[in-house]
Design a protein around this motif. Structure first.
Motif, PDB file in Angstrom:
ATOM      1  N   LEU A  28       0.814  -1.210   0.000  1.00 39.29           N
ATOM      2  CA  LEU A  28       0.000   0.000   0.000  1.00 39.29           C
ATOM      3  C   LEU A  28       0.850   1.264   0.000  1.00 39.29           C
ATOM      4  O   LEU A  28       0.469   2.282  -0.590  1.00 39.29           O
ATOM      5  N   LEU A  29       2.007   1.216   0.644  1.00 40.87           N
ATOM      6  CA  LEU A  29       2.911   2.374   0.625  1.00 40.87           C
ATOM      7  C   LEU A  29       3.358   2.678  -0.805  1.00 40.87           C
ATOM      8  O   LEU A  29       3.367   3.839  -1.239  1.00 40.87           O
ATOM      9  N   LEU A  30       3.721   1.634  -1.531  1.00 36.36           N
ATOM     10  CA  LEU A  30       4.121   1.831  -2.921  1.00 36.36           C
ATOM     11  C   LEU A  30       2.944   2.313  -3.761  1.00 36.36           C
ATOM     12  O   LEU A  30       3.089   3.240  -4.584  1.00 36.36           O
ATOM     13  N   PHE A  31       1.784   1.719  -3.556  1.00 40.60           N
ATOM     14  CA  PHE A  31       0.603   2.124  -4.318  1.00 40.60           C
ATOM     15  C   PHE A  31       0.252   3.582  -4.082  1.00 40.60           C
ATOM     16  O   PHE A  31      -0.101   4.309  -5.026  1.00 40.60           O
ATOM     17  N   ALA A  32       0.367   4.037  -2.846  1.00 37.74           N
ATOM     18  CA  ALA A  32       0.051   5.435  -2.543  1.00 37.74           C
ATOM     19  C   ALA A  32       0.931   6.373  -3.354  1.00 37.74           C
ATOM     20  O   ALA A  32       0.457   7.374  -3.915  1.00 37.74           O
ATOM     21  N   GLY A  33       2.220   6.065  -3.423  1.00 37.48           N
ATOM     22  CA  GLY A  33       3.128   6.893  -4.221  1.00 37.48           C
ATOM     23  C   GLY A  33       2.778   6.878  -5.691  1.00 37.48           C
ATOM     24  O   GLY A  33       2.785   7.927  -6.364  1.00 37.48           O
ATOM     25  N   LEU A  34       2.445   5.682  -6.220  1.00 36.50           N
ATOM     26  CA  LEU A  34       2.090   5.566  -7.638  1.00 36.50           C
ATOM     27  C   LEU A  34       0.782   6.291  -7.937  1.00 36.50           C
ATOM     28  O   LEU A  34       0.624   6.901  -9.007  1.00 36.50           O
ATOM     29  N   LEU A  35      -0.155   6.263  -6.994  1.00 38.34           N
ATOM     30  CA  LEU A  35      -1.442   6.919  -7.189  1.00 38.34           C
ATOM     31  C   LEU A  35      -1.274   8.435  -7.238  1.00 38.34           C
ATOM     32  O   LEU A  35      -1.834   9.103  -8.122  1.00 38.34           O
ATOM     33  N   VAL A  36      -0.504   8.981  -6.318  1.00 39.11           N
ATOM     34  CA  VAL A  36      -0.261  10.424  -6.321  1.00 39.11           C
ATOM     35  C   VAL A  36       0.460  10.830  -7.601  1.00 39.11           C
ATOM     36  O   VAL A  36       0.138  11.863  -8.222  1.00 39.11           O
ATOM     37  N   ASP A  37       1.401  10.018  -8.022  1.00 37.82           N
ATOM     38  CA  ASP A  37       2.130  10.291  -9.266  1.00 37.82           C
ATOM     39  C   ASP A  37       1.169  10.321 -10.446  1.00 37.82           C
ATOM     40  O   ASP A  37       1.252  11.208 -11.300  1.00 37.82           O
ATOM     41  N   ALA A  38       0.249   9.350 -10.521  1.00 38.65           N
ATOM     42  CA  ALA A  38      -0.696   9.295 -11.643  1.00 38.65           C
ATOM     43  C   ALA A  38      -1.585  10.534 -11.661  1.00 38.65           C
ATOM     44  O   ALA A  38      -1.846  11.110 -12.731  1.00 38.65           O
ATOM     45  N   VAL A  39      -2.055  10.941 -10.491  1.00 39.45           N
ATOM     46  CA  VAL A  39      -2.898  12.123 -10.410  1.00 39.45           C
ATOM     47  C   VAL A  39      -2.139  13.362 -10.857  1.00 39.45           C
ATOM     48  O   VAL A  39      -2.646  14.188 -11.631  1.00 39.45           O
ATOM     49  N   MET A  40      -0.900  13.493 -10.368  1.00 41.14           N
ATOM     50  CA  MET A  40      -0.085  14.664 -10.751  1.00 41.14           C
ATOM     51  C   MET A  40       0.133  14.720 -12.254  1.00 41.14           C
ATOM     52  O   MET A  40       0.053  15.790 -12.880  1.00 41.14           O
ATOM     53  N   ARG A  41       0.428  13.586 -12.850  1.00 39.61           N
ATOM     54  CA  ARG A  41       0.704  13.576 -14.288  1.00 39.61           C
ATOM     55  C   ARG A  41      -0.546  13.834 -15.114  1.00 39.61           C
ATOM     56  O   ARG A  41      -0.473  14.379 -16.220  1.00 39.61           O
ATOM     57  N   ALA A  42      -1.715  13.447 -14.562  1.00 42.31           N
ATOM     58  CA  ALA A  42      -2.952  13.656 -15.287  1.00 42.31           C
ATOM     59  C   ALA A  42      -3.397  15.115 -15.271  1.00 42.31           C
ATOM     60  O   ALA A  42      -3.998  15.595 -16.250  1.00 42.31           O
ATOM     61  N   VAL A  43      -3.122  15.818 -14.177  1.00 42.43           N
ATOM     62  CA  VAL A  43      -3.607  17.187 -14.050  1.00 42.43           C
ATOM     63  C   VAL A  43      -2.610  18.205 -14.580  1.00 42.43           C
ATOM     64  O   VAL A  43      -2.956  19.376 -14.776  1.00 42.43           O
ATOM     65  N   ASN A  44      -1.384  17.806 -14.810  1.00 43.80           N
ATOM     66  CA  ASN A  44      -0.363  18.737 -15.315  1.00 43.80           C
ATOM     67  C   ASN A  44      -0.219  18.626 -16.835  1.00 43.80           C
ATOM     68  O   ASN A  44      -0.526  17.628 -17.425  1.00 43.80           O
TER      69      ASN A  44
END
Length: 309
Positions: A293-309
């Motif tokens: 879950l720690l790894l998933f949290a990082g990947l999820l935030v990364d995906a959101v950042m890349r989608a909105v930028n």
């Protein structure tokens, strides 16, 4: 008889709240101890988030997360039911497993087989929500699931086959989101396999003595006193390969923070492990859900950042 408890899973909601008639079936599907479903789910969520980041689109990510959750629990239940059917004679010889529903006589083999089909149909219903390539990719995993229970009879490395099965979700996220399996997905898959070999070696140490008596093979028995060194290799390989997948995917800093937290958790497990303490082995094995879950949290935030930028 159906209300009798399983030795390695007591005091859970199945024991205390589920109707007596349902308990053997819930235990067959391991809903009394869902850690395996979580561990099957983690690579699915990793790949779904990483592929969404590659695509720069998180529109379907929430529904994919939900579908993978349902599918992982259904298919892990089906896999465990199949495993219990094939292992019922061996389970009867092991202290920790002899009270499971089949060796204890709480359900018959035909009843378990029907329940297996029901769970598989739920998994199929989830799979059919995806594109055709993803459907075919998911179906292909059934070959590995089918042969896994027999591996501990013929090889010291059944954990590799388990890794192939439990890491399949690392491919599914890319198949679902991008309609392909590329180098990034394959490297993530390889990293997840190394992770599974590590954590299931810890798990297998619970049964090492019984396994030796009945001739069942495992990496726990193979590594023995060298388990800590082996975990350094496999957990280290997992971190390196997952890191390589992040590089190939062009992941940003949140994903790397997630990987660092994941790696830190694995180091803690190695330092804490005492292979002669079955209760500790089980706790450390279960803690891999938190690592994932720690790894998933990082990947999820990364995906959101890349989608909105």
């Amino acid at each position: 008889m159906s209300g009798a408890r399983v030795a390695d899973a007591t005091g859970n909601w199945v024991d205390t709240r589920a109707p007596s008639w349902s308990r053997p079936y819930l235990r067959l599907s391991r809903l009394d101890r869902p850690i395996g479903s979580w561990l099957l789910l983690m690579p699915c969520w990793w790949s779904a988030a990483l592929a969404a980041g590659v695509a720069g689109d998180i529109g379907r990510l929430p529904i994919n997360i939900v579908l993978f959750f349902v599918g992982a629990f259904a298919m892990r239940g089906a896999g465990c039911t199949w495993n219990d059917i094939t292992d019922r004679d061996l389970d009867a010889l092991v202290e920790r497993t002899r009270s499971r529903p089949l060796p204890a006589g709480q359900v018959s083999v035909p009843q378990a087989a029907v329940f297996l089909v029901v769970q598989a149909l739920i998994g199929l219903a989830v799979l059919l929500q995806f594109n055709r390539f993803a459907v075919m990719t998911g179906i292909a995993s059934l070959i590995i699931v089918a042969v896994y229970p027999f591996m501990k009879r013929i090889t010291w490395w059944p954990q590799i086959v388990l890794g192939l099965a439990f890491s399949w979700g690392a491919l599914m996220g890319f198949a679902v989101t991008l309609g392909r399996i590329d180098a990034t997905a394959l490297v993530l898959y390889a990293g997840s396999i190394a992770w599974v070999i590590g954590y299931d070696t810890i798990y297998a140490h619970q049964d090492a003595e019984d396994d030796a008596l009945i001739g069942v093979k495992s990496t726990a028995r193979l590594f023995g006193a060298r388990t800590h060194q082996a975990l350094v290799v496999f957990y280290g390989l997992a971190v390196v390969l997952i890191g390589a997948a992040l590089m190939l995917a062009g992941a940003r800093w949140p994903a790397w923070i997630g990987l660092a937290a994941f790696a830190g958790h694995l180091v803690w497990q190695i330092r804490r492990l005492e292979i002669g303490d079955p209760a500790l082995c089980l706790r450390l094995f279960k803690s891999n859900r938190d690592a994932g879950l720690l790894l998933f949290a990082g990947l999820l935030v990364d995906a959101v950042m890349r989608a909105v930028n």
